[in-house]
Design a protein around this motif. Structure first.
Motif, mmCIF file in Angstrom:
data_model
loop_
_atom_site.group_PDB
_atom_site.id
_atom_site.type_symbol
_atom_site.label_atom_id
_atom_site.label_comp_id
_atom_site.label_asym_id
_atom_site.label_seq_id
_atom_site.Cartn_x
_atom_site.Cartn_y
_atom_site.Cartn_z
ATOM 1 N N LYS A 19 0.853 -1.191 0.000
ATOM 2 C CA LYS A 19 0.000 0.000 0.000
ATOM 3 C C LYS A 19 0.885 1.236 0.000
ATOM 4 O O LYS A 19 1.744 1.393 0.864
ATOM 5 N N THR A 20 0.660 2.087 -1.006
ATOM 6 C CA THR A 20 1.466 3.303 -1.156
ATOM 7 C C THR A 20 0.569 4.530 -1.111
ATOM 8 O O THR A 20 -0.496 4.560 -1.737
ATOM 9 N N ARG A 25 5.651 4.649 1.100
ATOM 10 C CA ARG A 25 5.292 3.234 0.907
ATOM 11 C C ARG A 25 4.957 2.682 2.285
ATOM 12 O O ARG A 25 5.839 2.223 3.030
ATOM 13 N N ALA A 26 3.682 2.727 2.647
ATOM 14 C CA ALA A 26 3.261 2.379 4.003
ATOM 15 C C ALA A 26 3.396 0.895 4.293
ATOM 16 O O ALA A 26 3.716 0.502 5.425
ATOM 17 N N LEU A 27 3.116 0.054 3.301
ATOM 18 C CA LEU A 27 3.254 -1.396 3.446
ATOM 19 C C LEU A 27 4.047 -1.920 2.266
ATOM 20 O O LEU A 27 3.721 -1.632 1.116
ATOM 21 N N THR A 52 -2.243 0.844 9.021
ATOM 22 C CA THR A 52 -2.528 0.747 7.593
ATOM 23 C C THR A 52 -2.899 -0.678 7.214
ATOM 24 O O THR A 52 -3.849 -0.918 6.463
ATOM 25 N N LEU A 53 -2.164 -1.647 7.767
ATOM 26 C CA LEU A 53 -2.454 -3.052 7.477
ATOM 27 C C LEU A 53 -3.859 -3.417 7.948
ATOM 28 O O LEU A 53 -4.616 -4.098 7.237
ATOM 29 N N ARG A 222 8.217 -3.220 10.879
ATOM 30 C CA ARG A 222 9.094 -2.049 11.040
ATOM 31 C C ARG A 222 9.255 -1.387 9.684
ATOM 32 O O ARG A 222 9.571 -2.053 8.696
ATOM 33 N N ASP A 223 8.983 -0.094 9.640
ATOM 34 C CA ASP A 223 9.095 0.692 8.403
ATOM 35 C C ASP A 223 8.279 0.074 7.262
ATOM 36 O O ASP A 223 8.722 0.021 6.111
ATOM 37 N N GLY A 224 7.082 -0.416 7.597
ATOM 38 C CA GLY A 224 6.190 -0.954 6.579
ATOM 39 C C GLY A 224 6.518 -2.345 6.092
ATOM 40 O O GLY A 224 5.886 -2.849 5.166
ATOM 41 N N GLN A 225 7.515 -2.986 6.708
ATOM 42 C CA GLN A 225 7.926 -4.317 6.280
ATOM 43 C C GLN A 225 7.759 -5.328 7.406
ATOM 44 O O GLN A 225 7.907 -4.999 8.590
#
Length: 509
Positions: A19-20, A25-27, A52-53, A222-225
């Motif tokens: 998801k951007t 780039r949030a996810l 976001t997730l 962490r950091d979208g990952q």
């Protein structure tokens, strides 16, 4: 999670979710699953991508790519209602209740039972609701208006919504943030009940003691990952923290490293009706005094009295040796007392206002140039505390509501520091803030003390109050039970004091 449950297919699985948003780039390819009958913690710093997730899962955001699979069937969550019908139930951190409606109407909002011709079947509605409320062991009924409930009981109404559907997965987002210890016990019983019926549970919380008490596995973003999954029984808080933030935290108790100045604030025999009685204490320049106790002990009410939000029924307040009368927040501000409130979103910030305007709001009348507010003066104040407090935001134009919890708290603290207070009161400084940001706030509080600020910290978290305080005042049922220095306090003695137990060789203050 039982062995039998672990052999089943996941109740819910997310595969390579991307998801951007503009510039972010949030996810970034996140995969995550929860098994039937499992309590699975989802952890990460604020801004890591958890919210976001969950919004993707709940149909609020649509993923750019990736799949959501419920009971081995790929699904698309087009709307929150669609997610609900597919068995995904949310219990939100931020209350989403219609306060002018009854408990029953809120629980079955949009799905009220009907008779012929569309008439609401009120008796059926109230009966169904009361069955759910009995299961939760709450002290109110279906016909109670939500506006008449405490925040903690409103949270229980949110939880009750989850029990109205045959849920495949229930997502708890910081569910205990507003609950008393007794209500937490009920919540954990509800979690166990859902678990025993094969419901998969995603549990989002920053409170490590809860995570290690009730969860089976812990996944970290962490950091979208996605950074990994740990079995709760086989890991430690330190392992989880390192996975979350990529570094170790200093979780040792505080040891003072500077001399205190003169007494900045002294309270003598302060009382406020039935809320608290005969409270006496002092705070010196450069000192952090922590207030610790159970919900209802009177800690926040004392802070509100010192800030002019409550009128005392007895006692005296002295500032730098001079007796003062505080009848309003303006009196407190003018005298040099500032309060960072417990609920920063409702009481400390205007979420739709930018960072600069939030920070300068209390002194806007002093920053005028003719009939207009001086932009240059406001920006100068923001820049000063942006740097001092290491606030992470692209610019002062960013809306406060878009910041992480830790950075929102820094904006509130910066707002009051810009007023140059003599006494800074911080109520629940890290409520709803991730462990990495907690460490930054703790470091900030200690740094302010070393600069000579007299600081009162009110906290419901024992590790926090032990970590930041020079002295700790333990309260029970509206009175001070004991006062400890950081060197003499023990966890056992602190728990005894806030439970109303006085050691045989001690007397209540």
């Amino acid at each position: 999670m039982s062995k039998k449950a672990s052999e089943l297919a996941p109740a819910l699985r997310l595969e390579n979710i991307v998801k951007t948003f503009p510039g972010v780039r949030a996810l970034d390819g996140v995969s995550f699953d929860v098994m039937p009958g499992e309590v699975h913690a989802l952890m990460g710093e604020n801004g890591a991508g958890k919210s976001t997730l969950m919004k993707v899962l709940g149909g609020i955001h649509q993923p750019d790519s990736g799949r959501i699979i419920v009971n081995e069937t790929p699904v698309r969550m087009g709307t929150p209602l669609e997610a609900k019908h597919k068995g995904i139930v949310f219990i939100h951190q931020e209350l989403s209740l219609a306060k002018e409606l009854t408990v029953a109407e809120n629980i079955y909002l949009g799905e009220l039972p009907r008779k012929r011709f569309g008439v609401v079947d009120w008796q059926s509605l109230f009966d169904k609701t009361n069955l759910i409320l009995q299961r939760l062991k709450v002290g109110f009924d279906a016909k109670t208006q939500v506006s008449d409930l405490s925040i903690a009981n409103q949270q229980m109404v949110e939880i009750a919504r989850a029990l109205t559907h045959e849920a495949k997965a229930v997502i708890f987002d910081e569910p205990t943030a507003s609950l008393t210890d007794a209500e937490k016990v009920v919540l954990f019983e509800v979690v166990e009940d859902l678990k025993s019926h094969g419901v998969g549970i995603i549990y989002i919380s920053h409170r490590m003691e809860e995570i290690f008490k009730i969860t089976d596995r812990i996944s970290v973003l962490r950091d979208g990952q996605y950074r990994g999954t740990l079995e709760t029984a086989k890991t430690t808080e330190e392992d989880v923290t390192q996975l979350m933030i990529g570094r170790k935290l200093d979780l040792t108790r505080h040891v003072n490293d500077h001399e205190f100045g003169d007494v900045a604030l002294e309270v003598k025999g302060l009382s406020c009706g039935s809320l608290y009685q005969n409270v006496s204490f002092n705070v010196s320049a450069g000192e952090v005094v922590g207030f610790y106790g159970l919900v209802g002990a009177g800690r926040t009410e004392i802070a509100e009295t010192l800030f002019g939000l409550r009128t005392p029924t007895g006692g005296n307040i002295l500032l730098e040796g001079q007796e003062v009368e505080i009848t309003s927040p303006m009196d407190a501000i003018n005298l040099g007392i500032s309060l960072v409130p417990e609920n920063r979103k409702e009481q400390g910030l205007v979420l739709g206002m930018n960072c600069r305007d939030n920070m300068t709001l209390p002194q806007v009348s002093d920053l005028t140039a003719g009939p207009f507010v001086s932009d240059g003066a406001e920006i100068a104040i923001f820049d000063l505390y942006h740097d001092k407090l290491e606030i992470k935001t692209p610019s002062w134009k960013q809306l406060a509501g878009n910041l992480s919890g830790g950075n929102q708290q820094k904006i509130v603290i910066g707002k009051w520091l810009s007023m140059h207070p003599k006494v800074l009161i911080v109520d629940e400084p890290t409520r709803g803030i991730d462990v990495g940001s907690k460490s930054e706030i703790h470091k900030l509080i200690r740094g302010l003390a070393s600069q000579g600020y007299a600081i009162i910290v009110i906290s419901s978290e024992m590790p926090e109050v032990l970590h930041v305080s020079d002295r700790i005042i333990a309260m029970y049922s509206g009175r001070i039970m004991r006062e400890f220095t950081s060197e003499e306090v023990t966890e056992d003695s602190l728990i005894q004091a806030i439970s109303g137990i006085v050691a045989s060789d001690e007397k209540a203050v």
